[in-house]
Structure formats: C-alpha cells, structure tokens
Design an enzyme around this catalytic site. Structure first.
Site, PDB file in Angstrom:
ATOM      1  N   LYS A 154      84.200  21.761  65.934  1.00  0.00           N
ATOM      2  CA  LYS A 154      82.727  21.752  65.883  1.00  0.00           C
ATOM      3  C   LYS A 154      82.129  21.963  67.280  1.00  0.00           C
ATOM      4  CE  LYS A 154      82.605  17.568  64.113  1.00  0.00           C
ATOM      5  NZ  LYS A 154      84.040  17.224  64.029  1.00  0.00           N
ATOM      6  N   ARG A 177      93.249  17.794  73.952  1.00  0.00           N
ATOM      7  CA  ARG A 177      91.890  18.136  74.379  1.00  0.00           C
ATOM      8  C   ARG A 177      91.507  17.485  75.712  1.00  0.00           C
ATOM      9  NH1 ARG A 177      87.219  16.822  70.337  1.00  0.00           N
ATOM     10  NH2 ARG A 177      88.227  14.796  70.303  1.00  0.00           N
ATOM     11  N   ARG A 187      88.984  11.770  76.227  1.00  0.00           N
ATOM     12  CA  ARG A 187      88.225  10.744  75.508  1.00  0.00           C
ATOM     13  C   ARG A 187      89.096   9.540  75.151  1.00  0.00           C
ATOM     14  NH1 ARG A 187      84.966  14.091  70.960  1.00  0.00           N
ATOM     15  NH2 ARG A 187      85.584  12.263  69.764  1.00  0.00           N
ATOM     16  N   ARG A 189      89.576   7.959  62.322  1.00  0.00           N
ATOM     17  CA  ARG A 189      88.434   8.892  62.254  1.00  0.00           C
ATOM     18  C   ARG A 189      88.593   9.834  61.059  1.00  0.00           C
ATOM     19  NH1 ARG A 189      89.071  10.904  68.211  1.00  0.00           N
ATOM     20  NH2 ARG A 189      87.761  12.642  67.549  1.00  0.00           N
TER      21      ARG A 189
HETATM   22  P1  AP5 Z   1      86.660  20.334  69.300  1.00  0.00           P
HETATM   23  O1  AP5 Z   1      85.808  21.551  69.261  1.00  0.00           O
HETATM   24  O2  AP5 Z   1      86.477  19.386  70.425  1.00  0.00           O
HETATM   25  O3  AP5 Z   1      86.624  19.592  67.899  1.00  0.00           O
HETATM   26  P2  AP5 Z   1      85.471  18.722  67.208  1.00  0.00           P
HETATM   27  O4  AP5 Z   1      85.373  19.161  65.784  1.00  0.00           O
HETATM   28  O5  AP5 Z   1      84.226  18.761  68.029  1.00  0.00           O
HETATM   29  O6  AP5 Z   1      86.197  17.326  67.231  1.00  0.00           O
HETATM   30  P3  AP5 Z   1      85.682  15.876  67.661  1.00  0.00           P
HETATM   31  O7  AP5 Z   1      86.892  15.059  67.929  1.00  0.00           O
HETATM   32  O8  AP5 Z   1      84.648  15.967  68.737  1.00  0.00           O
HETATM   33  O9  AP5 Z   1      85.023  15.432  66.331  1.00  0.00           O
HETATM   34  P4  AP5 Z   1      84.617  14.027  65.918  1.00  0.00           P
HETATM   35  O10 AP5 Z   1      83.780  14.357  64.750  1.00  0.00           O
HETATM   36  O11 AP5 Z   1      85.728  13.092  65.673  1.00  0.00           O
HETATM   37  O12 AP5 Z   1      83.939  13.420  67.231  1.00  0.00           O
HETATM   38  P5  AP5 Z   1      82.428  13.122  67.631  1.00  0.00           P
HETATM   39  O13 AP5 Z   1      82.300  13.278  69.083  1.00  0.00           O
HETATM   40  O14 AP5 Z   1      81.510  13.877  66.757  1.00  0.00           O
HETATM   41  O15 AP5 Z   1      88.195  20.837  69.271  1.00  0.00           O
HETATM   42  C1  AP5 Z   1      89.269  19.926  69.430  1.00  0.00           C
HETATM   43  C2  AP5 Z   1      90.340  20.541  70.342  1.00  0.00           C
HETATM   44  O16 AP5 Z   1      90.948  21.640  69.668  1.00  0.00           O
HETATM   45  C3  AP5 Z   1      89.794  21.102  71.657  1.00  0.00           C
HETATM   46  O17 AP5 Z   1      90.725  20.857  72.683  1.00  0.00           O
HETATM   47  C4  AP5 Z   1      89.650  22.608  71.405  1.00  0.00           C
HETATM   48  O18 AP5 Z   1      89.844  23.367  72.591  1.00  0.00           O
HETATM   49  C5  AP5 Z   1      90.755  22.857  70.388  1.00  0.00           C
HETATM   50  N1  AP5 Z   1      90.375  23.854  69.391  1.00  0.00           N
HETATM   51  C6  AP5 Z   1      89.151  24.020  68.815  1.00  0.00           C
HETATM   52  N2  AP5 Z   1      89.169  25.039  67.925  1.00  0.00           N
HETATM   53  C7  AP5 Z   1      90.452  25.506  67.923  1.00  0.00           C
HETATM   54  C8  AP5 Z   1      91.109  26.557  67.213  1.00  0.00           C
HETATM   55  N3  AP5 Z   1      90.465  27.316  66.310  1.00  0.00           N
HETATM   56  N4  AP5 Z   1      92.431  26.740  67.457  1.00  0.00           N
HETATM   57  C9  AP5 Z   1      93.093  25.980  68.365  1.00  0.00           C
HETATM   58  N5  AP5 Z   1      92.517  24.983  69.071  1.00  0.00           N
HETATM   59  C10 AP5 Z   1      91.208  24.743  68.860  1.00  0.00           C
HETATM   60  O19 AP5 Z   1      82.302  11.583  67.256  1.00  0.00           O
HETATM   61  C11 AP5 Z   1      83.012  10.587  67.970  1.00  0.00           C
HETATM   62  C12 AP5 Z   1      82.673   9.211  67.425  1.00  0.00           C
HETATM   63  O20 AP5 Z   1      81.251   8.955  67.621  1.00  0.00           O
HETATM   64  C13 AP5 Z   1      82.891   9.014  65.922  1.00  0.00           C
HETATM   65  O21 AP5 Z   1      84.217   8.643  65.631  1.00  0.00           O
HETATM   66  C14 AP5 Z   1      81.876   7.898  65.613  1.00  0.00           C
HETATM   67  O22 AP5 Z   1      82.373   6.646  66.008  1.00  0.00           O
HETATM   68  C15 AP5 Z   1      80.684   8.262  66.508  1.00  0.00           C
HETATM   69  N6  AP5 Z   1      79.719   9.158  65.843  1.00  0.00           N
HETATM   70  C16 AP5 Z   1      79.388  10.429  66.233  1.00  0.00           C
HETATM   71  N7  AP5 Z   1      78.475  10.962  65.406  1.00  0.00           N
HETATM   72  C17 AP5 Z   1      78.211  10.012  64.452  1.00  0.00           C
HETATM   73  C18 AP5 Z   1      77.373   9.987  63.305  1.00  0.00           C
HETATM   74  N8  AP5 Z   1      76.611  11.047  62.958  1.00  0.00           N
HETATM   75  N9  AP5 Z   1      77.363   8.862  62.551  1.00  0.00           N
HETATM   76  C19 AP5 Z   1      78.104   7.792  62.890  1.00  0.00           C
HETATM   77  N10 AP5 Z   1      78.950   7.730  63.955  1.00  0.00           N
HETATM   78  C20 AP5 Z   1      79.000   8.849  64.741  1.00  0.00           C
HETATM   79 MG    MG Z   2      83.152  17.300  69.115  1.00  0.00          MG
END
Ligand code: AP5
Ligand code: MG
Length: 221
Positions: free
Chosen positions: A12, A126, A160, A171
C-alpha cells in the site's frame, strides 16, 4: 480519490508513493500519522504505541479524527490516496460521512491481492529513510547507491518496531477479522478493482494505473 486496501506488506505504502509522484495525489496513511504521534510523544501517540506494538487496531474514533484533520489541512489537494484507512466497517462508514460533508467522492477501492506467506518476508526486509520516509527492501528495492537514500540522499535508515514475525502474524489476523470483511461494502457500490500484488513493484503500479485510466474517474485524479 482512492483507497488502497490490502494486508500488512501488500504494498500500500509503496504504491501510494508512486501514485503521489505520478498524479500529485496526497497520501493519507493512518499508520504514518500514528507513528509520527508516537515519535513526538503526544497523548494519541502514548496510547497508540502499545496497541501498535501488539499488532492490534487503534480505536476507530482516534484514526477517524486523524483523517478528518488531514482532509481539512490539505483542503486544496487534487485528490487523496487512503493508505491503511478504513480498516473496519465503522471506519468505512465514517469515511463516507467525512467525504460527503466535504463534497468529495470516492472513485476506486484497489484491493492488493497477495499471498500471505510472502508477506512476512516482505515485511522483515523493509526499511525506510529516516529523513524523507522513502520505502526500501533488503532484496526487492535497495537504494541505487548503497546506504544513500535515492530521494533525499540521507544516510540514515530505520526499521519499524512492529515488523517482527509475531506482530506481523497478529496484524494479519486483524486484517482477516476486521478489514477484509469491509470489501463487500465497497463491492456493492461497484468500486472495487482487484490487482495482483504479488507481481513486481512496477507491474503492480502499471496495473493500478490501468484501473485509473480505464474509468471516467481517471480524468479527475
Ligand atoms: P509496503 O508498501 O511498506 O507495504 P504496506 O502495505 O504499506 O504494509 P504495512 O506494513 O505498512 O501495512 P500495515 O497495514 O500493517 O501498516 P500500517 O502502517 O498501515 O511494502 C512492504 C515491503 O515490501 C517494503 O519493503 C516494499 O519495498 C516491499 N514491496 C512492496 N511491494 C512489493 C512488490 N510488489 N514486490 C516485492 N516487494 C514489494 O499500520 C500499522 C499499525 O498502525 C497497525 O497495525 C495498527 O496498529 C495501526 N493503524 C494504522 N491504521 C489504522 C486504522 N485505520 N485503524 C486502526 N489502527 C490503525
Ligand atoms: Mg504502509
């Protein structure tokens, strides 16, 4: 105006950054906002820290308020990419209300479909630039010059605290239980496009651009 929906590590954030530079849209990542709050030690940050480290969801009203604030702060943006929000049915309904109040309309929900087994590998490799937040990966996306950020040339990077295997599994469980079930809500509105998130980063980006280009909404982003 689009939502990127997918489990942790689906790509994402990676795709949101590409869409920002391609279309000038503004990325609204609740994960990034919460991490910023933890870093400055605000009240929201102090409450969110333990919840995030446990891989659970922060309360709906907290994240919805963060999104509302940013929508107002960025009122003149050409459009928004919602990254990691909404994550529950209540958040999806709140987002509808926030957009309606501001005369905005959601055009796409892009589901990044991925194989869960690959996610732990993706997430454990990552890292991001400590200065500009550009995302990298130990195998899939290294900086062009080792140890130097491609974008801002900083030499400091970070990982992270919730990117360990145990928390990633928690997660993923939260995603399955609370976030995946909101897809039918958007399917009923005819907004969902499913993209293969297992392809390489540029192929995923091209597939998303094809979705945007294939609809009248493309002219509005
Ligand atoms: P990356 O693009 O970083 O993936 P992502 O989908 O953004 O993954 P996240 O871990 O950020 O998602 P998340 O939903 O768990 O975390 P968030 O910060 O939203 O890609 C990952 C890796 O793979 C990178 O190294 C990239 O280079 C590589 N990659 C990407 N695409 C690739 C491809 N096609 N092929 C190969 N490699 C690839 O949330 C964190 C925490 O915050 C949650 O757990 C929760 O506690 C809280 N939180 C956030 N939002 C909310 C909400 N709306 N409600 C409640 N709690 C929330
Ligand atoms: Mg993310």
């Amino acid at each position: 105006m689009l939502i990127l929906l997918g489990p942790p590590g689906a790509g994402k954030g990676t795709q949101a950054q590409l869409l920002m530079s391609r279309y000038g849209l503004v990325q609204l990542s609740t994960g990034d906002m919460l991490r910023a709050a933890v870093k400055v030690g605000s009240e929201i940050g102090r409450k969110a820290d333990a919840i995030m480290k446990a891989g659970q969801l922060v309360p709906d009203e907290v994240v919805t308020q963060l999104i509302a604030n940013r929508l107002d702060f960025e009122a003149h943006a050409p459009g928004f990419i919602f990254d990691g929000y909404p994550r529950t049915q209540a958040q999806a309904e709140s987002l509808d209300a926030l957009l309606a109040e501001r005369g905005l309309k959601l055009q796409h929900v892009i589901e990044l479909a991925v194989d869960e087994d690959a996610l732990v590998e993706r997430i454990s490799g990552r890292f991001t630039c400590a200065k500009c937040n550009e995302g990298y990966h130990d195998v899939f996306k290294l900086p062009k010059v080792a140890g130097v950020c491609d974008v801002c040339h900083s030499t400091e990077f970070r990982r992270r605290p919730d990117d360990n295997e145990e928390t990633v599994r928690a997660r993923l469980a939260e995603y399955r239980a609370k976030t995946a079930p909101i897809l039918p809500y958007y399917e009923a509105k005819g907004l969902v496009a499913r993209v293969d998130g297992m392809a390489d980063i540029n192929t995923v980006a091209a597939a998303i651009e094809a979705v945007l280009a294939d609809s009248p909404a493309a002219r509005m982003v």
